[in-house]
Scaffold this active site. Sequence first.
Site, PDB file in Angstrom:
ATOM      1  CB  SER A 152       4.295   7.126  15.592  1.00  0.00           C
ATOM      2  OG  SER A 152       5.322   6.974  15.351  1.00  0.00           O
ATOM      3  CB  SER A 153       5.443  12.332  16.647  1.00  0.00           C
ATOM      4  OG  SER A 153       3.123  13.116  15.993  1.00  0.00           O
ATOM      5  N   GLY A 200       8.840   8.953  12.673  1.00  0.00           N
ATOM      6  CA  GLY A 200       8.397  10.055  12.186  1.00  0.00           C
ATOM      7  C   GLY A 200       9.668  10.869  12.255  1.00  0.00           C
ATOM      8  CD  GLU A 215       0.924  14.569   5.378  1.00  0.00           C
ATOM      9  OE1 GLU A 215      -0.056  14.693   6.547  1.00  0.00           O
ATOM     10  OE2 GLU A 215       1.068  15.205   4.156  1.00  0.00           O
TER      11      GLU A 215
END
Length: 508
Positions: free
Chosen positions: A245-246, A249, A266
Amino acid sequence: MGFLRKEYQFLSEIGLGPRNPGCYLNGSWRGSGPLVASLNPANNEVIAEVVEASVDDYEEGMKACFDASKIWMQLPAPKRGDIVRQIGDALRARLQHLGRLVSLEMGKILPEGIGEVQEIIDMCDFAVGLSRQLNGSVIPSERPNHMMLEIWNPLGVVGVITAFNFPCAVLGWNACIALVCGNCVVWKGAPTTPLITIAMTELIAGVLEKNNLPGAIFTAFCGGAEIGQAIARDIRIPLVSFTGSSKVGLMVQQTVNERFGKCLLELSGNNAIIVMDDADIQLAVRSVLFAAVGTAGQRCTTCRRLLLHESIYQEFLDQLLAVYQQVKIGDPLDNGTLLGPLHTPISKENFVKGIEVIKSQGGKVLTGGYAIESKGNFVQPTIVEISSDAEVVKEELFGPVLYAMEFKTLKDAIEINNSVPQGLSSSIFTRRPEVIFKWIGPLGSDCGIVNVNIPTNGAEIGGAFGGEKATGGGREAGSDSWKQYMRRSTCTINYGSELPLAQGINFG
């Protein structure tokens, strides 16, 4: 335990048992962390148990991996390529079994499970050729009797942290390239797919052993956040590839940046398909079905937003709704199933909560919208009419939920496509060249993947995979992604007896 079932007997042929040590370090299997169970998402029954890695296991394994990197990086690149070729051959021999395991443990349908393993085989083939093409360059020098070279050398150790939705393919994107570039690999697989992590590692370890190479060249851990955090903090790992997940990340990136390491991220996607008024409707409908329903909507490249030109809006929706009614939901290992379960019970709960949020923001459910009562994590494929301005549209709901919305002009569609925080994949359906080149140009899609007349998902390995904005900016797999796994040096060599300085400087 499910391991004793007749349909699970194939697991023993790929090195799995009822209880498995979950870390491969310094050439041997062990594990001194918590005991966890791997569950079948189709019924939430236990497949097998795994003893995860502890922090002490990590430290022991990482020390051996770091030491092994000094050996591996000195092997000629084509020789490293041959090892990766052998890994690809070993994968081919176990393609059906490994694909079946991916389907069983992750929940994607069997053709997709086999396709995921095939993707690693394709990456092995790509990497073998690459091992003879890690080219530097010769740069003209402005100084007489001088030569400038650009040289690429290995980083040492590459950390790879993968997610449940592609539990082994993303490893392949990274590890195949990292290995031929001269790096050792330390892998933390997803906590909920430990059997795939073990089976893949068992296969790679066998190739290393057969070639009398240190097992520590490829080090793997099953574990949770503490192992991921250890990788992010570890100064012995110059590059960390993270898929997830953002939100997580960003935390990984901040930790790695604090020690001046590099990240390959990613992260989340929020991908749109635009259907223009001149599009091939049948082609677009088939593409949207695969893009929105494939992998139960759990790909980072899943189509989540469908932008339809006002002139074909209702015609397209009518055809799409008709094919949605034909989607077979069921056990991912059964023939004909198109929609398997979500990966975990929490994913199912998040789907239900997400539908309620969608409704509260004006979304109108056209089909689906419910979880299916069963032992497994099954939900209905869902289409929702909603405004592109709704806040929920900006978020990634990880499931088979498709937002349908209308637009008037190409400019409007591009603005909607680019209006979300994420920037992974996008596609447009049109026959007009001027629209195509506008779409792929500087004023078109702001995504890392910009397609025409194909779905947002199902990328080939030959191109670089990744996205912009909150997707993280990383690029993996093909093209020149290999350069991120190496250290670039500019070398100036004076083979004369004078010392002319650059820019014509005279220093005494």
